[in-house]
Design a protein around this motif. Structure first.
Motif, short mmCIF file in Angstrom:
data_model
loop_
_atom_site.label_atom_id
_atom_site.label_comp_id
_atom_site.label_asym_id
_atom_site.label_seq_id
_atom_site.Cartn_x
_atom_site.Cartn_y
_atom_site.Cartn_z
N LYS A 26 0.97 -1.17 0.04
CA LYS A 26 0.05 0.18 0.02
C LYS A 26 0.79 1.30 0.00
O LYS A 26 0.47 2.25 -0.63
CB LYS A 26 -0.92 -0.17 1.16
CG LYS A 26 -1.32 1.18 1.64
CD LYS A 26 -2.12 1.21 3.01
CE LYS A 26 -2.18 2.47 3.85
NZ LYS A 26 -1.30 3.20 4.51
N LYS A 31 1.90 5.78 -3.47
CA LYS A 31 2.91 7.05 -3.88
C LYS A 31 3.28 6.98 -5.49
O LYS A 31 3.42 7.88 -6.00
CB LYS A 31 4.09 6.99 -3.02
CG LYS A 31 3.89 6.52 -1.59
CD LYS A 31 3.20 7.43 -0.85
CE LYS A 31 2.79 6.84 0.53
NZ LYS A 31 3.88 6.83 1.53
N ARG A 97 -2.66 10.62 3.61
CA ARG A 97 -1.58 11.73 3.51
C ARG A 97 -1.38 11.87 2.24
O ARG A 97 -0.25 12.10 1.72
CB ARG A 97 -0.60 11.12 4.40
CG ARG A 97 -1.07 10.71 5.65
CD ARG A 97 0.01 10.49 6.78
NE ARG A 97 1.09 11.57 7.04
CZ ARG A 97 0.68 12.55 7.77
NH1 ARG A 97 -0.43 12.89 8.29
NH2 ARG A 97 1.82 13.56 7.89
N ASP A 129 4.82 19.63 8.73
CA ASP A 129 5.72 20.85 8.99
C ASP A 129 7.23 20.60 8.14
O ASP A 129 7.88 21.52 7.35
CB ASP A 129 6.18 21.10 10.48
CG ASP A 129 6.74 20.27 11.26
OD1 ASP A 129 6.44 19.05 10.95
OD2 ASP A 129 7.38 20.58 12.25
N PHE A 130 7.60 19.41 8.19
CA PHE A 130 9.05 19.12 7.43
C PHE A 130 8.49 19.47 5.81
O PHE A 130 9.39 19.80 5.18
CB PHE A 130 9.43 17.73 7.51
CG PHE A 130 9.69 17.27 9.03
CD1 PHE A 130 10.02 18.26 9.97
CD2 PHE A 130 9.80 15.97 9.33
CE1 PHE A 130 10.18 17.80 11.45
CE2 PHE A 130 9.75 15.61 10.68
CZ PHE A 130 10.03 16.56 11.67
N SER A 167 11.56 11.37 7.88
CA SER A 167 10.33 11.07 7.67
C SER A 167 9.83 10.58 6.34
O SER A 167 10.62 11.06 5.36
CB SER A 167 9.62 12.61 7.59
OG SER A 167 8.27 12.78 6.97
N VAL A 168 9.24 9.55 6.23
CA VAL A 168 8.87 8.67 5.00
C VAL A 168 8.17 9.75 4.20
O VAL A 168 8.65 9.96 2.76
CB VAL A 168 8.14 7.49 5.24
CG1 VAL A 168 7.53 7.01 4.09
CG2 VAL A 168 8.76 6.48 6.26
N GLY A 169 7.07 10.61 4.62
CA GLY A 169 6.43 11.01 3.69
C GLY A 169 6.98 12.44 3.28
O GLY A 169 6.96 12.64 1.90
N ASP A 309 4.89 -0.20 11.91
CA ASP A 309 3.58 -0.95 11.61
C ASP A 309 3.71 -2.39 11.59
O ASP A 309 2.74 -3.21 11.54
CB ASP A 309 3.29 -0.51 9.88
CG ASP A 309 3.57 0.97 9.74
OD1 ASP A 309 2.26 1.32 9.96
OD2 ASP A 309 4.46 1.52 9.16
N ILE A 331 8.53 5.71 17.00
CA ILE A 331 7.85 6.86 15.95
C ILE A 331 6.74 7.60 16.11
O ILE A 331 6.82 8.91 15.86
CB ILE A 331 7.64 5.87 14.50
CG1 ILE A 331 8.97 4.98 14.13
CG2 ILE A 331 7.16 6.60 13.41
CD1 ILE A 331 10.04 5.80 13.86
C1 EPZ Z 1 4.39 6.53 6.69
O1 EPZ Z 1 3.75 7.63 7.21
C2 EPZ Z 1 3.30 5.53 6.77
N1 EPZ Z 1 2.04 5.89 5.92
C3 EPZ Z 1 2.72 4.88 7.90
O2 EPZ Z 1 2.04 3.96 7.60
C4 EPZ Z 1 4.31 4.51 8.66
O3 EPZ Z 1 3.83 4.29 9.84
C5 EPZ Z 1 5.27 5.62 8.59
O4 EPZ Z 1 5.40 6.10 7.31
C6 EPZ Z 1 6.55 5.31 9.42
O5 EPZ Z 1 6.99 4.21 8.62
C7 EPZ Z 1 2.21 5.95 4.49
O6 EPZ Z 1 3.21 5.84 3.85
C8 EPZ Z 1 0.86 6.45 3.74
P1 EPZ Z 1 6.64 9.78 8.84
P2 EPZ Z 1 4.37 9.14 7.28
O7 EPZ Z 1 6.48 11.11 8.15
O8 EPZ Z 1 5.16 9.35 5.92
C9 EPZ Z 1 7.01 13.03 12.28
C10 EPZ Z 1 0.23 2.84 7.84
O9 EPZ Z 1 -0.58 2.21 8.63
N2 EPZ Z 1 6.93 13.93 11.37
O10 EPZ Z 1 7.83 9.03 8.66
O11 EPZ Z 1 3.22 9.96 7.49
C11 EPZ Z 1 5.61 12.25 12.51
O12 EPZ Z 1 4.67 12.87 13.42
C12 EPZ Z 1 0.59 4.09 7.93
O13 EPZ Z 1 0.29 2.25 6.59
C13 EPZ Z 1 6.99 15.44 11.57
O14 EPZ Z 1 6.87 15.67 12.86
O15 EPZ Z 1 5.25 9.19 8.54
C14 EPZ Z 1 6.06 10.86 13.00
O16 EPZ Z 1 6.39 11.17 14.35
C15 EPZ Z 1 0.48 4.51 9.34
N3 EPZ Z 1 6.73 16.26 10.83
C16 EPZ Z 1 7.65 10.78 12.33
O17 EPZ Z 1 7.84 11.85 11.82
C17 EPZ Z 1 6.59 16.03 9.53
O18 EPZ Z 1 6.37 16.95 8.42
C18 EPZ Z 1 7.48 9.93 11.28
O19 EPZ Z 1 6.45 10.10 10.22
C19 EPZ Z 1 6.53 14.65 8.93
C20 EPZ Z 1 6.46 13.80 9.82
#
Ligand code: EPZ
Length: 439
Positions: A26, A31, A97, A129-130, A167-169, A309, A331
Protein backbone atom coordinates in the motif's frame (compact mmCIF):
# COMPACT_ATOMS: atom_id res chain seq x y z
CA UNK A 1 -14.72 8.01 6.19
CA UNK A 2 -17.16 5.46 4.71
CA UNK A 3 -18.96 2.98 6.94
CA UNK A 4 -17.92 -0.65 7.47
CA UNK A 5 -18.95 -2.99 4.68
CA UNK A 6 -19.22 -5.81 7.16
CA UNK A 7 -18.17 -7.07 10.58
CA UNK A 8 -15.94 -10.08 11.12
CA UNK A 9 -16.73 -13.05 13.32
CA UNK A 10 -13.62 -15.01 14.22
CA UNK A 11 -13.49 -18.24 16.21
CA UNK A 12 -9.98 -18.60 17.53
CA UNK A 13 -7.76 -21.39 18.77
CA UNK A 14 -7.05 -22.92 15.37
CA UNK A 15 -3.44 -23.17 14.10
CA UNK A 16 -3.31 -21.45 10.71
CA UNK A 17 -1.78 -23.57 7.94
CA UNK A 18 -1.41 -23.04 4.22
CA UNK A 19 -0.24 -20.48 1.73
CA UNK A 20 -1.16 -16.91 0.81
CA UNK A 21 0.11 -14.53 -1.84
CA UNK A 22 1.62 -11.27 -0.61
CA UNK A 23 -0.07 -8.20 -2.09
CA UNK A 24 1.75 -5.16 -3.40
CA UNK A 25 2.66 -2.61 -0.74
CA UNK A 26 0.00 0.00 0.00
CA UNK A 27 2.66 2.48 1.04
CA UNK A 28 4.52 2.07 -2.24
CA UNK A 29 1.67 1.74 -4.76
CA UNK A 30 -0.22 4.80 -3.55
CA UNK A 31 2.88 7.01 -3.90
CA UNK A 32 3.68 5.53 -7.30
CA UNK A 33 0.19 6.47 -8.46
CA UNK A 34 0.97 10.06 -7.42
CA UNK A 35 4.28 9.92 -9.30
CA UNK A 36 2.41 9.22 -12.55
CA UNK A 37 1.20 12.84 -12.39
CA UNK A 38 4.76 13.89 -13.25
CA UNK A 39 4.29 12.86 -16.89
CA UNK A 40 1.64 13.23 -19.57
CA UNK A 41 2.55 9.78 -20.89
CA UNK A 42 0.83 6.50 -19.91
CA UNK A 43 2.15 4.58 -16.90
CA UNK A 44 1.41 0.95 -16.14
CA UNK A 45 1.71 -0.30 -12.58
CA UNK A 46 1.69 -4.01 -11.75
CA UNK A 47 1.16 -5.56 -8.32
CA UNK A 48 -1.24 -2.83 -7.21
CA UNK A 49 -3.19 -4.05 -4.17
CA UNK A 50 -7.01 -3.98 -4.43
CA UNK A 51 -7.60 -2.05 -1.23
CA UNK A 52 -9.79 0.89 -0.26
CA UNK A 53 -6.77 3.18 -0.06
CA UNK A 54 -5.92 2.58 -3.72
CA UNK A 55 -9.55 3.26 -4.69
CA UNK A 56 -9.32 6.55 -2.81
CA UNK A 57 -6.13 7.60 -4.59
CA UNK A 58 -7.53 6.65 -7.99
CA UNK A 59 -10.61 8.76 -7.16
CA UNK A 60 -8.35 11.72 -6.39
CA UNK A 61 -6.41 11.26 -9.61
CA UNK A 62 -9.64 11.07 -11.62
CA UNK A 63 -10.63 14.46 -10.17
CA UNK A 64 -7.37 15.88 -11.54
CA UNK A 65 -7.93 14.55 -15.04
CA UNK A 66 -6.24 11.15 -14.88
CA UNK A 67 -7.61 8.39 -17.09
CA UNK A 68 -7.62 5.12 -15.14
CA UNK A 69 -7.98 1.69 -16.74
CA UNK A 70 -7.56 -1.62 -14.96
CA UNK A 71 -5.74 -3.99 -17.33
CA UNK A 72 -5.81 -6.95 -14.96
CA UNK A 73 -6.65 -7.75 -11.34
CA UNK A 74 -3.52 -5.95 -10.10
CA UNK A 75 -2.40 -3.98 -13.14
CA UNK A 76 -3.58 -0.46 -13.72
CA UNK A 77 -2.84 1.97 -16.55
CA UNK A 78 -2.98 5.62 -15.58
CA UNK A 79 -2.45 8.57 -17.86
CA UNK A 80 -2.82 12.26 -17.20
CA UNK A 81 -2.44 13.97 -20.61
CA UNK A 82 -3.67 17.20 -19.05
CA UNK A 83 -4.13 18.16 -15.41
CA UNK A 84 -7.67 19.52 -15.57
CA UNK A 85 -7.95 20.76 -11.98
CA UNK A 86 -5.41 22.23 -9.58
CA UNK A 87 -7.36 21.33 -6.47
CA UNK A 88 -8.94 18.30 -4.86
CA UNK A 89 -12.42 18.44 -3.40
CA UNK A 90 -12.69 19.10 0.32
CA UNK A 91 -14.17 15.63 0.80
CA UNK A 92 -10.55 14.45 0.78
CA UNK A 93 -9.69 16.66 3.73
CA UNK A 94 -8.47 14.59 6.69
CA UNK A 95 -8.81 11.38 4.67
CA UNK A 96 -5.20 10.31 4.15
CA UNK A 97 -1.69 11.61 3.54
CA UNK A 98 -1.72 11.29 -0.23
CA UNK A 99 -2.98 14.76 -1.34
CA UNK A 100 0.00 16.51 0.28
CA UNK A 101 2.32 14.38 -1.88
CA UNK A 102 0.65 15.78 -4.98
CA UNK A 103 1.96 19.29 -4.35
CA UNK A 104 5.23 18.86 -6.27
CA UNK A 105 3.74 17.15 -9.34
CA UNK A 106 0.86 19.67 -9.51
CA UNK A 107 3.24 22.61 -9.16
CA UNK A 108 5.26 21.25 -12.07
CA UNK A 109 2.19 20.67 -14.21
CA UNK A 110 0.16 23.78 -13.31
CA UNK A 111 2.26 26.17 -11.17
CA UNK A 112 -0.28 26.19 -8.33
CA UNK A 113 -2.42 23.87 -6.26
CA UNK A 114 -4.72 23.71 -3.25
CA UNK A 115 -4.57 20.35 -1.47
CA UNK A 116 -6.57 19.18 1.55
CA UNK A 117 -4.64 18.69 4.78
CA UNK A 118 -4.35 15.19 6.21
CA UNK A 119 -5.60 15.96 9.73
CA UNK A 120 -4.72 14.15 12.93
CA UNK A 121 -5.40 10.51 13.61
CA UNK A 122 -5.51 8.00 16.41
CA UNK A 123 -1.80 7.22 16.37
CA UNK A 124 -0.32 10.68 16.92
CA UNK A 125 -0.41 14.27 15.67
CA UNK A 126 1.44 13.60 12.41
CA UNK A 127 2.27 17.21 11.41
CA UNK A 128 3.50 18.12 7.91
CA UNK A 129 5.93 20.88 8.89
CA UNK A 130 8.91 19.10 7.29
CA UNK A 131 7.03 18.80 4.00
CA UNK A 132 6.13 22.48 3.90
CA UNK A 133 9.53 23.73 5.07
CA UNK A 134 11.27 21.67 2.37
CA UNK A 135 8.99 22.85 -0.43
CA UNK A 136 9.38 26.41 0.78
CA UNK A 137 13.18 26.02 0.58
CA UNK A 138 12.66 24.89 -3.02
CA UNK A 139 10.88 28.14 -3.79
CA UNK A 140 7.22 27.31 -3.22
CA UNK A 141 4.98 30.04 -1.91
CA UNK A 142 2.81 28.43 0.76
CA UNK A 143 -0.39 29.61 2.44
CA UNK A 144 -1.26 27.10 5.15
CA UNK A 145 -4.99 27.08 6.00
CA UNK A 146 -6.94 25.08 8.54
CA UNK A 147 -8.29 22.46 6.14
CA UNK A 148 -6.12 22.94 3.06
CA UNK A 149 -2.80 24.32 1.91
CA UNK A 150 -2.35 26.61 -1.08
CA UNK A 151 0.98 26.47 -2.91
CA UNK A 152 2.37 28.36 -5.89
CA UNK A 153 5.69 28.24 -7.74
CA UNK A 154 6.78 29.22 -11.22
CA UNK A 155 9.40 26.50 -11.19
CA UNK A 156 10.75 24.77 -8.12
CA UNK A 157 14.51 25.01 -7.66
CA UNK A 158 16.94 22.57 -6.11
CA UNK A 159 17.90 23.15 -2.47
CA UNK A 160 19.69 21.43 0.39
CA UNK A 161 16.94 20.22 2.70
CA UNK A 162 17.95 18.62 5.99
CA UNK A 163 15.08 16.70 7.54
CA UNK A 164 14.92 17.00 11.36
CA UNK A 165 13.76 13.32 11.37
CA UNK A 166 13.89 10.76 8.54
CA UNK A 167 10.21 11.17 7.65
CA UNK A 168 8.90 8.79 5.00
CA UNK A 169 6.26 11.20 3.70
CA UNK A 170 8.51 14.27 3.67
CA UNK A 171 11.23 12.35 1.82
CA UNK A 172 8.70 11.22 -0.79
CA UNK A 173 7.25 14.70 -1.08
CA UNK A 174 10.64 16.26 -1.70
CA UNK A 175 11.62 13.52 -4.16
CA UNK A 176 8.45 14.10 -6.17
CA UNK A 177 9.14 17.84 -6.12
CA UNK A 178 12.87 17.57 -6.90
CA UNK A 179 12.85 15.30 -9.93
CA UNK A 180 11.59 18.08 -12.21
CA UNK A 181 13.06 21.03 -10.27
CA UNK A 182 15.75 23.29 -11.68
CA UNK A 183 19.16 22.20 -10.40
CA UNK A 184 20.20 19.78 -7.70
CA UNK A 185 18.28 18.92 -4.54
CA UNK A 186 20.02 17.28 -1.60
CA UNK A 187 17.78 15.64 1.01
CA UNK A 188 19.86 14.79 4.05
CA UNK A 189 18.65 12.64 6.95
CA UNK A 190 16.21 11.17 4.43
CA UNK A 191 14.11 8.05 4.99
CA UNK A 192 15.31 5.06 2.96
CA UNK A 193 12.50 2.55 3.46
CA UNK A 194 12.17 -0.14 0.73
CA UNK A 195 8.98 1.60 -0.45
CA UNK A 196 10.99 4.80 -0.99
CA UNK A 197 13.69 2.91 -2.87
CA UNK A 198 10.91 1.42 -5.01
CA UNK A 199 9.61 4.91 -5.77
CA UNK A 200 13.14 5.94 -6.73
CA UNK A 201 13.40 2.94 -9.07
CA UNK A 202 10.17 3.93 -10.76
CA UNK A 203 11.22 7.58 -11.08
CA UNK A 204 14.59 6.50 -12.48
CA UNK A 205 12.81 4.47 -15.17
CA UNK A 206 10.78 7.62 -15.96
CA UNK A 207 14.05 9.49 -16.60
CA UNK A 208 14.90 10.96 -13.19
CA UNK A 209 18.46 11.25 -11.90
CA UNK A 210 18.62 10.18 -8.25
CA UNK A 211 21.37 8.77 -6.03
CA UNK A 212 20.95 7.34 -2.53
CA UNK A 213 24.04 7.46 -0.32
CA UNK A 214 24.55 5.12 2.62
CA UNK A 215 24.39 8.06 5.05
CA UNK A 216 20.70 8.80 4.31
CA UNK A 217 21.51 11.47 1.75
CA UNK A 218 19.45 11.50 -1.42
CA UNK A 219 20.70 13.64 -4.29
CA UNK A 220 18.34 14.51 -7.13
CA UNK A 221 19.55 16.24 -10.29
CA UNK A 222 16.47 17.83 -11.77
CA UNK A 223 15.55 17.01 -15.37
CA UNK A 224 13.20 18.92 -17.67
CA UNK A 225 10.72 16.13 -18.33
CA UNK A 226 9.81 12.59 -17.37
CA UNK A 227 8.25 9.88 -19.52
CA UNK A 228 5.87 6.96 -19.09
CA UNK A 229 6.86 3.84 -17.20
CA UNK A 230 5.96 0.23 -16.53
CA UNK A 231 6.71 -0.80 -12.97
CA UNK A 232 5.93 -3.57 -10.47
CA UNK A 233 5.28 -2.50 -6.88
CA UNK A 234 7.25 -4.20 -4.09
CA UNK A 235 5.42 -6.74 -1.90
CA UNK A 236 3.83 -5.46 1.28
CA UNK A 237 6.25 -6.22 4.12
CA UNK A 238 3.62 -5.18 6.66
CA UNK A 239 1.07 -7.68 5.37
CA UNK A 240 3.79 -10.36 5.20
CA UNK A 241 4.86 -9.74 8.80
CA UNK A 242 1.22 -9.83 9.86
CA UNK A 243 0.77 -13.32 8.43
CA UNK A 244 4.11 -14.39 9.89
CA UNK A 245 2.95 -13.30 13.35
CA UNK A 246 -0.35 -15.12 12.79
CA UNK A 247 1.48 -18.36 11.93
CA UNK A 248 3.66 -18.17 15.03
CA UNK A 249 0.94 -16.94 17.41
CA UNK A 250 -1.48 -19.75 16.44
CA UNK A 251 1.33 -22.34 16.33
CA UNK A 252 0.63 -23.02 12.67
CA UNK A 253 2.66 -22.74 9.47
CA UNK A 254 2.03 -20.17 6.75
CA UNK A 255 3.87 -19.79 3.49
CA UNK A 256 3.72 -16.27 2.08
CA UNK A 257 4.44 -16.28 -1.62
CA UNK A 258 6.30 -13.19 -2.76
CA UNK A 259 7.77 -12.47 0.71
CA UNK A 260 11.26 -10.97 0.47
CA UNK A 261 13.81 -11.72 3.18
CA UNK A 262 15.85 -8.60 2.33
CA UNK A 263 12.90 -6.38 3.32
CA UNK A 264 12.31 -8.26 6.57
CA UNK A 265 15.76 -8.62 8.13
CA UNK A 266 14.92 -6.76 11.34
CA UNK A 267 11.49 -8.38 11.63
CA UNK A 268 12.93 -11.88 11.20
CA UNK A 269 15.51 -11.25 13.93
CA UNK A 270 12.76 -10.13 16.32
CA UNK A 271 10.58 -13.08 15.38
CA UNK A 272 13.45 -15.47 16.07
CA UNK A 273 14.17 -13.84 19.46
CA UNK A 274 10.56 -14.63 20.38
CA UNK A 275 10.70 -18.23 19.09
CA UNK A 276 9.35 -17.85 15.56
CA UNK A 277 11.23 -19.29 12.60
CA UNK A 278 11.21 -19.03 8.84
CA UNK A 279 12.45 -20.97 5.91
CA UNK A 280 12.89 -19.91 2.32
CA UNK A 281 10.51 -21.49 -0.18
CA UNK A 282 10.64 -21.51 -3.95
CA UNK A 283 8.77 -18.23 -4.23
CA UNK A 284 8.67 -16.72 -0.77
CA UNK A 285 9.06 -17.47 2.92
CA UNK A 286 7.35 -19.87 5.29
CA UNK A 287 6.77 -18.95 8.93
CA UNK A 288 6.26 -21.22 11.95
CA UNK A 289 7.13 -21.67 15.63
CA UNK A 290 10.67 -22.93 16.18
CA UNK A 291 10.47 -23.36 19.98
CA UNK A 292 8.23 -22.29 22.89
CA UNK A 293 7.74 -18.53 22.77
CA UNK A 294 9.72 -16.30 25.12
CA UNK A 295 9.62 -12.59 25.94
CA UNK A 296 11.65 -10.07 23.94
CA UNK A 297 12.52 -6.36 23.98
CA UNK A 298 11.60 -4.51 20.82
CA UNK A 299 12.05 -0.92 19.80
CA UNK A 300 10.46 0.55 16.69
CA UNK A 301 12.57 2.83 14.51
CA UNK A 302 13.19 4.18 11.04
CA UNK A 303 14.39 1.71 8.41
CA UNK A 304 16.43 -0.45 8.76
CA UNK A 305 14.96 -0.54 12.25
CA UNK A 306 11.84 -2.40 13.39
CA UNK A 307 8.84 -0.84 11.61
CA UNK A 308 6.19 0.88 13.69
CA UNK A 309 3.64 -0.90 11.48
CA UNK A 310 4.92 -4.30 12.67
CA UNK A 311 4.44 -3.28 16.28
CA UNK A 312 0.77 -4.29 16.68
CA UNK A 313 0.88 -7.94 15.54
CA UNK A 314 4.14 -8.43 17.45
CA UNK A 315 2.62 -6.99 20.62
CA UNK A 316 -0.26 -9.46 20.33
CA UNK A 317 2.21 -12.28 19.66
CA UNK A 318 4.14 -11.31 22.81
CA UNK A 319 1.01 -11.87 24.93
CA UNK A 320 1.62 -15.56 24.13
CA UNK A 321 5.33 -15.52 25.09
CA UNK A 322 6.67 -16.52 28.51
CA UNK A 323 8.05 -13.64 30.57
CA UNK A 324 7.87 -9.86 30.41
CA UNK A 325 8.46 -8.15 27.07
CA UNK A 326 9.00 -4.47 26.38
CA UNK A 327 7.88 -2.75 23.20
CA UNK A 328 9.17 0.82 22.90
CA UNK A 329 7.41 2.82 20.17
CA UNK A 330 9.71 5.62 19.00
CA UNK A 331 8.00 6.72 15.75
CA UNK A 332 4.52 7.73 16.93
CA UNK A 333 3.66 9.17 20.32
CA UNK A 334 0.24 7.56 20.62
CA UNK A 335 0.29 4.16 18.95
CA UNK A 336 -0.75 1.93 21.85
CA UNK A 337 -4.37 3.09 22.20
CA UNK A 338 -5.48 -0.29 20.89
CA UNK A 339 -3.91 -2.09 23.87
CA UNK A 340 -6.74 -1.15 26.20
CA UNK A 341 -9.32 -3.39 24.52
CA UNK A 342 -6.78 -6.24 24.53
CA UNK A 343 -6.36 -5.86 28.30
CA UNK A 344 -9.87 -5.03 29.46
CA UNK A 345 -11.87 -7.18 27.05
CA UNK A 346 -9.52 -10.06 26.26
CA UNK A 347 -7.45 -10.43 29.41
CA UNK A 348 -4.03 -9.54 28.00
CA UNK A 349 -1.53 -8.22 30.53
CA UNK A 350 -0.26 -5.04 28.93
CA UNK A 351 0.90 -2.10 31.00
CA UNK A 352 1.62 1.19 29.25
CA UNK A 353 4.15 3.71 30.48
CA UNK A 354 5.37 7.15 29.44
CA UNK A 355 8.96 6.02 30.11
CA UNK A 356 11.43 5.12 27.38
CA UNK A 357 12.27 1.54 28.33
CA UNK A 358 14.22 0.82 25.16
CA UNK A 359 17.90 1.27 24.41
CA UNK A 360 17.47 4.95 23.57
CA UNK A 361 15.63 7.91 25.01
CA UNK A 362 13.38 8.74 22.08
CA UNK A 363 11.66 11.95 20.93
CA UNK A 364 8.76 11.22 23.29
CA UNK A 365 11.02 11.07 26.35
CA UNK A 366 9.55 12.89 29.40
CA UNK A 367 6.62 14.16 27.35
CA UNK A 368 3.79 12.28 28.97
CA UNK A 369 3.01 9.99 26.05
CA UNK A 370 2.15 6.34 26.79
CA UNK A 371 4.56 5.00 24.21
CA UNK A 372 6.10 1.95 25.89
CA UNK A 373 4.28 -1.31 26.59
CA UNK A 374 5.24 -3.99 29.12
CA UNK A 375 3.62 -7.25 28.15
CA UNK A 376 3.48 -10.23 30.50
CA UNK A 377 2.69 -13.67 29.21
CA UNK A 378 1.71 -16.16 28.27
CA UNK A 379 -1.92 -15.16 28.79
CA UNK A 380 -4.87 -17.08 27.38
CA UNK A 381 -6.98 -14.50 25.54
CA UNK A 382 -10.77 -14.42 25.85
CA UNK A 383 -13.05 -13.81 22.88
CA UNK A 384 -14.49 -10.29 22.81
CA UNK A 385 -16.36 -7.71 20.75
CA UNK A 386 -13.68 -5.39 19.43
CA UNK A 387 -13.81 -2.04 17.62
CA UNK A 388 -10.81 -1.31 15.37
CA UNK A 389 -9.37 2.19 15.96
CA UNK A 390 -6.85 2.29 13.06
CA UNK A 391 -5.47 0.17 10.24
CA UNK A 392 -2.53 -1.59 11.89
CA UNK A 393 -4.30 -2.05 15.22
CA UNK A 394 -6.92 -3.77 13.07
CA UNK A 395 -4.70 -6.71 12.21
CA UNK A 396 -3.59 -6.82 15.84
CA UNK A 397 -7.23 -7.37 16.84
CA UNK A 398 -7.74 -9.98 14.14
CA UNK A 399 -4.69 -11.80 15.43
CA UNK A 400 -5.87 -11.58 19.04
CA UNK A 401 -9.22 -13.05 17.96
CA UNK A 402 -7.43 -15.86 16.10
CA UNK A 403 -5.54 -16.74 19.29
CA UNK A 404 -8.51 -16.40 21.68
CA UNK A 405 -10.76 -19.28 22.65
CA UNK A 406 -14.32 -18.63 21.49
CA UNK A 407 -15.89 -16.33 18.95
CA UNK A 408 -15.00 -12.63 18.73
CA UNK A 409 -16.69 -9.98 16.62
CA UNK A 410 -14.70 -7.18 15.07
CA UNK A 411 -16.13 -3.90 13.79
CA UNK A 412 -14.28 -0.93 12.30
CA UNK A 413 -13.18 -3.33 9.54
CA UNK A 414 -13.13 -0.41 7.05
CA UNK A 415 -9.82 0.63 8.62
CA UNK A 416 -8.29 -2.80 8.09
CA UNK A 417 -9.56 -3.06 4.53
CA UNK A 418 -7.96 0.26 3.64
CA UNK A 419 -4.61 -1.46 3.77
CA UNK A 420 -5.07 -5.24 3.64
CA UNK A 421 -6.24 -6.86 0.44
CA UNK A 422 -9.07 -9.33 0.91
CA UNK A 423 -8.07 -10.24 4.48
CA UNK A 424 -11.10 -12.47 5.02
CA UNK A 425 -10.36 -14.67 1.99
CA UNK A 426 -6.64 -14.82 2.78
CA UNK A 427 -7.23 -15.79 6.40
CA UNK A 428 -9.86 -18.36 5.41
CA UNK A 429 -7.36 -19.82 2.92
CA UNK A 430 -5.01 -20.66 5.80
CA UNK A 431 -7.80 -22.21 7.84
CA UNK A 432 -9.01 -19.30 9.96
CA UNK A 433 -12.60 -19.68 11.09
CA UNK A 434 -13.68 -16.23 9.90
CA UNK A 435 -17.01 -15.12 8.50
CA UNK A 436 -18.51 -11.74 7.76
CA UNK A 437 -21.91 -10.33 8.56
CA UNK A 438 -23.46 -7.14 7.20
CA UNK A 439 -22.52 -4.09 9.28
C1 EPZ B 1 4.33 6.58 6.59
O1 EPZ B 1 3.66 7.65 7.26
C2 EPZ B 1 3.33 5.47 6.47
N1 EPZ B 1 2.16 5.97 5.77
C3 EPZ B 1 2.93 4.97 7.85
O2 EPZ B 1 2.06 3.87 7.69
C4 EPZ B 1 4.17 4.54 8.60
O3 EPZ B 1 3.82 4.16 9.90
C5 EPZ B 1 5.19 5.69 8.64
O4 EPZ B 1 5.47 6.14 7.30
C6 EPZ B 1 6.50 5.31 9.30
O5 EPZ B 1 7.08 4.25 8.60
C7 EPZ B 1 2.17 6.02 4.46
O6 EPZ B 1 3.14 5.67 3.80
C8 EPZ B 1 0.93 6.52 3.80
P1 EPZ B 1 6.61 9.81 8.73
P2 EPZ B 1 4.30 9.10 7.25
O7 EPZ B 1 6.52 11.11 8.02
O8 EPZ B 1 5.03 9.30 5.99
C9 EPZ B 1 6.96 12.99 12.33
C10 EPZ B 1 0.02 2.74 7.73
O9 EPZ B 1 -0.74 2.22 8.59
N2 EPZ B 1 6.83 14.05 11.32
O10 EPZ B 1 7.77 8.94 8.48
O11 EPZ B 1 3.23 10.05 7.59
C11 EPZ B 1 5.66 12.19 12.49
O12 EPZ B 1 4.74 12.86 13.32
C12 EPZ B 1 0.67 4.06 8.02
O13 EPZ B 1 0.21 2.24 6.62
C13 EPZ B 1 6.87 15.38 11.72
O14 EPZ B 1 7.04 15.68 12.91
O15 EPZ B 1 5.28 8.98 8.47
C14 EPZ B 1 6.15 10.89 13.03
O16 EPZ B 1 6.36 11.01 14.42
C15 EPZ B 1 0.42 4.53 9.42
N3 EPZ B 1 6.73 16.35 10.77
C16 EPZ B 1 7.51 10.71 12.35
O17 EPZ B 1 7.90 12.02 11.89
C17 EPZ B 1 6.56 16.06 9.44
O18 EPZ B 1 6.43 16.98 8.63
C18 EPZ B 1 7.52 9.76 11.17
O19 EPZ B 1 6.48 10.09 10.27
C19 EPZ B 1 6.53 14.70 9.05
C20 EPZ B 1 6.66 13.71 10.00
Amino acid sequence: MAADRHLYRITGGVPLRGAVQASGAKNAATKQLVATLLTDEPCVLHGVPRILEVDLVLGMLAELGTEVTWLGEHTVRVCTPKVTSTSLSSSYSGVNRIPILMMGPLLHRRGETVVPLPGGCTIGKRPIDFHLAGLSQMGADIVDGTRSVKVRANRLSGAHVHLPFPSVGATENLLLAAVLAKGTTVISNAAVEPEIVDLVLMLQKMGALITIDIDRTIVVSGVSELGGVEHRTVPDRIEIASFAAAAVATNGRIQVRGARQDHLITFLNALRHIGGEFTETEDGLEFFRGRPLTAADIETGVHPGFMTDWQQPITVLLTQAAGTSVVHETIYEDRFGYAEQLSTAMGAEIELTTKCLGATACRWHARDFLHTAKISGPTPLKAADLVIPDLRAGFGYVLAALVAEGTSTISGTRYLERGYEDPVAKLAAVGARITTQPA
